[in-house]
Each structure stands twice: as C-alpha cells, then as structure tokens.
Design a protein around this motif. Structure first.
Motif, PDB file in Angstrom:
ATOM      1  N   LEU A 543     -40.734  17.498   4.113  1.00 12.16           N
ATOM      2  CA  LEU A 543     -40.666  18.956   3.891  1.00 12.16           C
ATOM      3  C   LEU A 543     -42.065  19.509   3.586  1.00 12.16           C
ATOM      4  O   LEU A 543     -42.875  18.821   2.950  1.00 12.16           O
ATOM      5  CB  LEU A 543     -39.767  19.261   2.688  1.00 12.16           C
ATOM      6  N   PRO A 544     -42.341  20.768   3.985  1.00 13.47           N
ATOM      7  CA  PRO A 544     -43.646  21.357   3.642  1.00 13.47           C
ATOM      8  C   PRO A 544     -43.671  21.820   2.182  1.00 13.47           C
ATOM      9  O   PRO A 544     -43.770  23.003   1.874  1.00 13.47           O
ATOM     10  CB  PRO A 544     -43.767  22.527   4.623  1.00 13.47           C
ATOM     11  N   ILE A 545     -43.528  20.849   1.316  1.00 12.27           N
ATOM     12  CA  ILE A 545     -43.442  21.133  -0.116  1.00 12.27           C
ATOM     13  C   ILE A 545     -44.450  20.275  -0.878  1.00 12.27           C
ATOM     14  O   ILE A 545     -44.566  19.071  -0.621  1.00 12.27           O
ATOM     15  CB  ILE A 545     -42.010  20.852  -0.628  1.00 12.27           C
ATOM     16  N   VAL A 546     -45.169  20.900  -1.779  1.00 12.45           N
ATOM     17  CA  VAL A 546     -46.133  20.167  -2.608  1.00 12.45           C
ATOM     18  C   VAL A 546     -45.908  20.605  -4.058  1.00 12.45           C
ATOM     19  O   VAL A 546     -45.502  21.745  -4.310  1.00 12.45           O
ATOM     20  CB  VAL A 546     -47.590  20.492  -2.163  1.00 12.45           C
ATOM     21  N   ALA A 547     -46.137  19.697  -4.991  1.00 15.63           N
ATOM     22  CA  ALA A 547     -46.098  20.079  -6.416  1.00 15.63           C
ATOM     23  C   ALA A 547     -47.526  20.136  -6.936  1.00 15.63           C
ATOM     24  O   ALA A 547     -48.421  19.494  -6.380  1.00 15.63           O
ATOM     25  CB  ALA A 547     -45.281  19.073  -7.217  1.00 15.63           C
ATOM     26  N   SER A 548     -47.723  20.900  -7.984  1.00 16.05           N
ATOM     27  CA  SER A 548     -49.063  20.950  -8.571  1.00 16.05           C
ATOM     28  C   SER A 548     -48.959  21.105 -10.079  1.00 16.05           C
ATOM     29  O   SER A 548     -48.167  21.895 -10.585  1.00 16.05           O
ATOM     30  CB  SER A 548     -49.824  22.138  -7.968  1.00 16.05           C
ATOM     31  N   ALA A 549     -49.779  20.331 -10.780  1.00 10.07           N
ATOM     32  CA  ALA A 549     -49.903  20.483 -12.235  1.00 10.07           C
ATOM     33  C   ALA A 549     -51.392  20.687 -12.500  1.00 10.07           C
ATOM     34  O   ALA A 549     -52.110  19.745 -12.835  1.00 10.07           O
ATOM     35  CB  ALA A 549     -49.364  19.252 -12.955  1.00 10.07           C
ATOM     36  N   PRO A 550     -51.878  21.923 -12.311  1.00  8.39           N
ATOM     37  CA  PRO A 550     -53.328  22.144 -12.292  1.00  8.39           C
ATOM     38  C   PRO A 550     -53.989  22.128 -13.663  1.00  8.39           C
ATOM     39  O   PRO A 550     -55.218  22.151 -13.730  1.00  8.39           O
ATOM     40  CB  PRO A 550     -53.467  23.525 -11.658  1.00  8.39           C
ATOM     41  N   GLU A 551     -53.184  22.116 -14.712  1.00  3.96           N
ATOM     42  CA  GLU A 551     -53.786  22.093 -16.055  1.00  3.96           C
ATOM     43  C   GLU A 551     -52.989  21.149 -16.949  1.00  3.96           C
ATOM     44  O   GLU A 551     -52.770  21.430 -18.116  1.00  3.96           O
ATOM     45  CB  GLU A 551     -53.795  23.498 -16.683  1.00  3.96           C
ATOM     46  N   TYR A 552     -52.513  20.021 -16.360  1.00  2.00           N
ATOM     47  CA  TYR A 552     -51.603  19.184 -17.159  1.00  2.00           C
ATOM     48  C   TYR A 552     -52.319  18.695 -18.424  1.00  2.00           C
ATOM     49  O   TYR A 552     -53.514  18.457 -18.439  1.00  2.00           O
ATOM     50  CB  TYR A 552     -51.052  18.022 -16.322  1.00  2.00           C
ATOM     51  N   MET A 553     -51.531  18.574 -19.480  1.00  2.00           N
ATOM     52  CA  MET A 553     -52.123  18.200 -20.761  1.00  2.00           C
ATOM     53  C   MET A 553     -51.272  17.153 -21.485  1.00  2.00           C
ATOM     54  O   MET A 553     -51.799  16.228 -22.076  1.00  2.00           O
ATOM     55  CB  MET A 553     -52.283  19.486 -21.597  1.00  2.00           C
ATOM     56  N   THR A 554     -49.963  17.287 -21.437  1.00  2.00           N
ATOM     57  CA  THR A 554     -49.126  16.382 -22.244  1.00  2.00           C
ATOM     58  C   THR A 554     -48.723  15.122 -21.459  1.00  2.00           C
ATOM     59  O   THR A 554     -48.786  15.087 -20.230  1.00  2.00           O
ATOM     60  CB  THR A 554     -47.819  17.076 -22.686  1.00  2.00           C
ATOM     61  N   GLU A 555     -48.254  14.137 -22.219  1.00  2.00           N
ATOM     62  CA  GLU A 555     -47.715  12.925 -21.588  1.00  2.00           C
ATOM     63  C   GLU A 555     -46.443  13.248 -20.812  1.00  2.00           C
ATOM     64  O   GLU A 555     -46.115  12.598 -19.822  1.00  2.00           O
ATOM     65  CB  GLU A 555     -47.445  11.870 -22.673  1.00  2.00           C
ATOM     66  N   LYS A 556     -45.743  14.295 -21.270  1.00  2.00           N
ATOM     67  CA  LYS A 556     -44.542  14.722 -20.538  1.00  2.00           C
ATOM     68  C   LYS A 556     -44.888  15.103 -19.108  1.00  2.00           C
ATOM     69  O   LYS A 556     -44.141  14.838 -18.172  1.00  2.00           O
ATOM     70  CB  LYS A 556     -43.920  15.950 -21.226  1.00  2.00           C
ATOM     71  N   ALA A 557     -46.042  15.750 -18.963  1.00  2.00           N
ATOM     72  CA  ALA A 557     -46.445  16.183 -17.624  1.00  2.00           C
ATOM     73  C   ALA A 557     -46.699  14.976 -16.720  1.00  2.00           C
ATOM     74  O   ALA A 557     -46.423  15.021 -15.514  1.00  2.00           O
ATOM     75  CB  ALA A 557     -47.686  17.069 -17.709  1.00  2.00           C
ATOM     76  N   VAL A 558     -47.196  13.884 -17.306  1.00  2.00           N
ATOM     77  CA  VAL A 558     -47.408  12.661 -16.518  1.00  2.00           C
ATOM     78  C   VAL A 558     -46.057  12.150 -16.017  1.00  2.00           C
ATOM     79  O   VAL A 558     -45.891  11.797 -14.845  1.00  2.00           O
ATOM     80  CB  VAL A 558     -48.114  11.573 -17.370  1.00  2.00           C
ATOM     81  N   ALA A 559     -45.069  12.133 -16.926  1.00  2.00           N
ATOM     82  CA  ALA A 559     -43.747  11.630 -16.550  1.00  2.00           C
ATOM     83  C   ALA A 559     -43.137  12.502 -15.444  1.00  2.00           C
ATOM     84  O   ALA A 559     -42.551  11.990 -14.483  1.00  2.00           O
ATOM     85  CB  ALA A 559     -42.834  11.596 -17.775  1.00  2.00           C
ATOM     86  N   ILE A 560     -43.303  13.817 -15.575  1.00  2.00           N
ATOM     87  CA  ILE A 560     -42.745  14.712 -14.544  1.00  2.00           C
ATOM     88  C   ILE A 560     -43.462  14.481 -13.207  1.00  2.00           C
ATOM     89  O   ILE A 560     -42.834  14.425 -12.152  1.00  2.00           O
ATOM     90  CB  ILE A 560     -42.876  16.194 -14.964  1.00  2.00           C
ATOM     91  N   ALA A 561     -44.775  14.323 -13.278  1.00  2.00           N
ATOM     92  CA  ALA A 561     -45.534  14.134 -12.033  1.00  2.00           C
ATOM     93  C   ALA A 561     -45.096  12.853 -11.324  1.00  2.00           C
ATOM     94  O   ALA A 561     -44.924  12.848 -10.104  1.00  2.00           O
ATOM     95  CB  ALA A 561     -47.032  14.109 -12.328  1.00  2.00           C
TER      96      ALA A 561
END
Ligand code: BF8
Ligand code: SF4
Length: 624
Positions: A543-561
């Motif tokens: 699919l032409p879908i991309v995710a972005s976490a351009p300012e990730y900071m928490t460990e939660k963001a790592v898990a989501i990524a």
C-alpha cells in the motif's frame, strides 16, 4: 516558538523549563547517542571504543549491545501500553461482575462484535458478555504455553482477532507470535541481561515480537475496551492550545494517558459546576494534556490544552488550579513548577507518585469519590490564585477530532452507502490521494524548528492525506491543520477530494489531517490500514502508506514504531535511533527488514529531507 509569551514569563520568574535543562545537558554523551554503552551488569558500564576496545568486559560486542539496548527500550514501551490495557480490561471485568457502578458499557455493539470474534456466545446479559470478553482479554496476560511448546494456536487473542491472516503467516514463520504479554516482556528482559542472548539477529527478532506485544495486548486491546466502556469516538469540534485555559473559571488539567480517571473528572466537573460559583468562578473548565487530553477530546469534546512540551507552561499561566496526573509522560519538574504557583498537583495511580504532589488514590470501585475529592481540591486551590502571576496566552485554535475508523467510514458512506471504502480506495488508485502518511508520536526538545508542522504541511501539499495521533495531533491542530479551511493548504487533487467528502457531510471540507486519537489509538490507524489492504486484496507493505515519528522521544514510541514495521509499514523516524555504533543493527533496520516483514526504517533529519524520502517511498509503492 512554543507559547513564547509563557517561555519569557518563566524566564522572568526564574523558572527552569525543559529547554533550559536541555541546554545544560549539552553535549550529550556520544556513547549513549550511538548505542555503544552497556550497563546491564555491575562490572560495567562498558563502552565500545572503536580501535581501542570493541567489546565489553564480558565480551559483548557492539552489535549485541546495540540490539540489547533497542530491545530494552521496546520492552519498556510495550509494558506501558499493556499495563494501560490491563487497567481498562480489569475495569470491564468489574463492570461485568457487578463490582462497580461507577462505570457502564457505552458501546454495546462493539462489545458484541468483539464477543463474536472471540467466539463467545453473544446471548445472555450484556454484563455477562462483558465479563467473558474481559476474561478472554486477561488470557493475553496469563496463557503459558505457545509455539515454543508446539501449541500452534496459542498466541495473543487480540492478535488473532485483529491481524490479517497474511501477517500472521509471516510472523509465525519468523517465530515471533507472542504467547502472553507479561511472559514475552519478562523473557525479553531476561534475554538482555549479562551472559544471556549474544545473537544480535535473535535479539532483533525479539524487538519485532515486542512490537506485536505492544500492538495487540497494548494498543488494540486498550482502544477496544475503552470504546466499549466510554464509547467509540465520532466527529467532534473543539479547541486547542494553552489559550483554552480560562481566567474566570476553575481550571483542571487532566494529564497522562488512561481515560478511566479523566472521563470521571469531566463527568463530575459538569455535575459540580455550580460549586465553582461558590468560590467566585463562573464554572469548571477541564482541559486536556498529552494523551489523557486526547481521550477526553475524542469522546467528550474537551479542549486539548497542550502536548508533552507544554505541560510546564500550563502551570506558568498561573491559572491551572489543579493538574491531575495518571500515568506516563508526566515531567517530574511539575512538582517544582507548581510549588511556585497556587497549582495543586495531584497524582492518582499508586505506582506513579511524586513526593511533592498530593496523592489521591484512584480505584475503579471508588472512582466517583476520588473524582469529587479531586474537584474539591481544585476549588480550594482556585481561591489561592495570585492575580499578579496570571498570563493566559492568546494561542487558541479551532479543530476537529474524533476520527475513529467508524467516523471515517461513516463520512465516506455519504458518498457511497453500500461501499464506503471504495470512495477512499478509488481516490488512492486515481492519484487524487497520492498516499497516506500516519504521523505519530512525541515532541522532542532535540528536534528543532517545528518539524511536525513543516513535515505535515509539505505532505498535504503533495496530495498526501495525513492521519495521526498523540502529540503530533496537538502540533497539527495548533497550526490550524485540523480545520476544514486547512484543506486550502493541500494539493489541488487532495483538496477536491476532501471538499467532496466534507460537503457530503455538511462541512466545507474534511480537514487534511485526521485526528485518530491518543497513542494507544494507533490501533485505529492499524485498523484503517488493515481495511485498505483487505479491500484492495494486497499485503500492507504494497500500500502507498508510510508511518512517521519525526520527533519520537519515549520508549513507547519505539514499541509503536516496531509494531508498524512488523505490520509491513515502512516508518520514518527522527532523531536517528541509538544503534549506529552497530553496522549490523543499522543494516537490519534500514534494509534487511524489508525481506523479513516488507518494511524498513527511513531516516531524515529535516522536514524537507524526510518528506522527500517518504514521498519517494510512496511513489515506489504506487509503481510496484
Ligand atoms: O503516548 S506522543 S510524548 S503523550 S509518548 Fe507521550 Fe509521546 Fe506525547 Fe501520549 Ni505518545
Ligand atoms: Fe559490560 Fe557486559 Fe556488563 Fe554490559 S553486560 S556492562 S558489556 S560486562
């Protein structure tokens, strides 16, 4: 700059804010930044020093150390979301068992749908069904035997009922289907201790497994049960930014992540509104901070006052009478800052305490009592305000939220009642929507220059529909990008699509940025992606879908990524993750992962460069 007037005020008042402390921390340790540091045992800490000593005391090399560190971050993140989910599941169980009258079931339909998916007979009282669904959810925290033990079907129920069969096959082949959330996080922590797993590839597989723990026994489970108890969000109009605090009202800021508490506070603030008049205020104004704020925006239309980097500034306004916190993303600095004002800082969850805050223990059974007590504390604090310290910034913006998948489908159904998804898919196929980018995650003081805002604006200009959650949603909303008028900033093709759908729904246009909720509501993004893949009969990675976490900071963001990656969604992240000391780990994440799950990490440290790599990926997917 972020609420500049308030930053200046803090400076005048000698109050230390996150940016001051960020500056004092410079330069940050290069070993930490590149993941070349290990302190997993007390012979250490050890550092990898290229050309001098490339192993720790135990012999662990840079690949092992970087992979272990990444896994530990993902584990920590996953436990946050799974703990959150468990809290709401236990609430549902108590409702089902008749042990609390403070909470009810709002979305019976969703409960019945889930019960059916879980193969629970949906006859019987709604309470009985609630109890059975809660017990099935709790299985995801306690089943002991799984694939390792040749028990084929034994993995997370929530993964089984949510993920697409194609994905399950991929994960099964990789051997990463999680048995139960607690077991997997426990295994992974064990795996990373001194003298355990020394295979970086095996450690990286555990990182992916942790993504699945996060995605299913965390995000999806939390959202589903919250929707059942509090209702599935629908389109809502509200306001955002610190200008939503009101001088003539008692202001209560609800901050943290779990709506069990914040919903109750909103409910009681409405019931006790007249009490405010007794202390000389016009009423009670509840506003939201971080993801708790988003939860009450999505379901109750409460204004979203601020993201993670605005939590200190909310107090600097001098009108925050109570800041009520539950779990996650709460700066300990709030203690010292609130002590410079009349603000009452109230903690509520027994395992998240702040020595200088008042602790009002919040339990499911006594929820009403605690919520009333919290409001009384806010009323008392209001009387102690120092008028000379008040400064409410003008920053305030209108916004729309409430874009659950159900809301999106409902909006599309006005154009095609029987096949709403076709409207979206046709627009993607025709190129009216070049692609969809899900921007998620935090604000990070390391990241300069309004990264979220600039990246989002470039993407919509390029006809990319942006959906997202968490602190990004604050950034986008505070720039006016969650209004119908903002579609004028979109590329012509996207704009005409948004206007067509908007008009069919009584709006001038749909906003070009759709607010899908809090960070656990990334599950909603997952559901949307699943629906598109299902409809188009192609795997997610095509699919032409991309995710972005351009300012990730928490460990939660790592898990989501890593969950997004495991789904097959290529994910842009910034800042560069602390793994660059390891060539192997860097190569797996930015390249080899594609052969395993169909996705990879994209890097880009300016909005322009990030937009370039994201758009390039979307175009490649469209052409493949
Ligand atoms: O879970 S985006 S700073 S508030 S972690 Fe925290 Fe990051 Fe904000 Fe919500 Ni999500
Ligand atoms: Fe050093 Fe090994 Fe201990 Fe890490 S586990 S601190 S590399 S001795």
């Amino acid at each position: 700059m972020l609420n500049k007037e308030l930053m200046d005020k803090a400076k005048r008042e000698n109050i230390s804010l996150f940016l001051d402390r960020f500056k004092s921390q410079q330069p940050q340790c290069p070993f930490g930044l590149s993941g070349a540091c290990c302190k997993n045992c007390f012979a250490g800490p050890c550092r990898i020093i290229p050309g001098k000593e490339e192993r720790g005391i135990c012999g662990a090399n840079q690949d092992v150390i970087a992979a272990r560190n990444l896994l530990r971050a993902a584990v920590a993140g996953a436990t946050c979301h799974s703990d959150h989910a468990r809290e709401v599941v236990l609430t549902l169980l108590k409702i089902g068992e008749g042990k609390t009258s403070a909470y009810k079931i709002k979305d019976e339909n969703k409960l019945r749908i889930l019960a059916k998916k879980l193969k629970i007979k949906s006859s019987g009282s709604i309470k009985k069904i609630a109890k059975l669904v809660a017990l099935e959810a709790l299985e995801d925290f306690r089943r002991q035997e799984g694939l390792y033990h040749k028990k084929e079907g034994n993995y997370l129920n929530w993964l089984k009922i949510t993920a697409l069969p194609e994905r399950i096959k991929v994960w099964k082949k990789l051997g990463i289907l999680p048995i139960n959330s607690d077991l997997e996080t426990s295994h992974a922590l064990h795996q990373t201790t001194m003298g355990n797993d020394a295979d970086p590839n095996n450690l990286l597989l555990s990182v992916l497994r942790m993504g699945l723990v996060d995605g299913y026994s965390g995000l999806h489970l939390a959202t589903d049960i919250q929707d059942i108890i509090f209702g599935t969000p629908s389109l809502v109009k509200s306001k955002t930014d610190l200008g939503t605090l009101k001088e003539d009202h008692v202001n209560i800021v609800v901050h943290g992540h779990v709506p069990i508490l914040s919903q109750k506070i909103v409910e009681w603030s409405r019931k006790l509104n007249n009490e405010a008049k007794k202390v000389g205020a016009k009423g009670i104004n509840v506003v939201g901070m971080c993801c708790s704020g988003i939860e009450v925006l999505m379901r109750l239309g409460i204004p979203m006052a601020g993201h993670v980097l605005q939590q200190e500034l909310a107090i600097v306004t001098g009108v925050a009478d109570a800041v009520v916190v539950d779990i996650q993303c709460i700066y300990p600095s709030l203690q010292d800052i609130s002590s410079c004002y009349h603000t009452k800082l109230i903690s509520t969850i027994d395992y998240v305490r702040f020595p200088k805050a008042e602790h009002i223990s919040f339990t499911i059974e006594d929820a009403n009592k605690s919520a009333k007590q919290i409001i009384k504390e806010a009323l008392k604090a209001y009387k102690k305000r120092d008028k000379s310290k008040i400064l409410i910034p003008k920053d305030k913006c209108e916004m729309y939220g409430g874009f659950s998948v159900e809301t999106i489908i409902d909006a599309l159904s006005k154009l095609n009642k029987n096949n709403p998804l076709k409207v979206l898919v046709d627009a993607i196929k025709k190129g009216d929507i070049l692609g969809v980018v899900a921007i998620v995650g935090c604000r990070n003081p390391k990241v300069k220059d309004d990264f979220h805002e600039k990246l989002t604006e470039i993407l919509i200009k390029n006809n990319i529909l942006v959906v997202g959650t968490g602190c990004w949603a604050y950034a986008a909303a505070q720039t006016g990008l969650m209004t119908p008028e903002a579609s004028k900033k979109a590329g012509l093709k996207l704009r005409s699509f948004l206007e067509k759908v908007g008009k069919a729904n009584g709006l001038e246009s749909l906003p070009p940025c759709l607010h899908m909720g809090s960070c656990v509501d990334n599950s909603r993004v997952g559901n949307l992606v699943n629906a598109l893949a299902n409809y188009m009969k192609i795997p997610i990675y095509k699919l032409p879908i991309v995710a972005s976490a351009p300012e990730y900071m928490t460990e939660k963001a790592v898990a989501i990524a890593v969950w997004a990656l495991s789904l097959g969604v290529t994910t842009h992240i910034n800042p560069v993750p602390p793994v660059t000391s390891s060539k192997l780990v860097t190569k797996v994440l930015t390249r080899d992962l594609e052969n395993m799950v169909g996705s990879k990490i994209l890097l880009g440290n300016t909005p322009e460069e990030s937009a370039r790599v994201i758009i390039k990926t979307i175009k490649e997917k469209r052409n493949s």
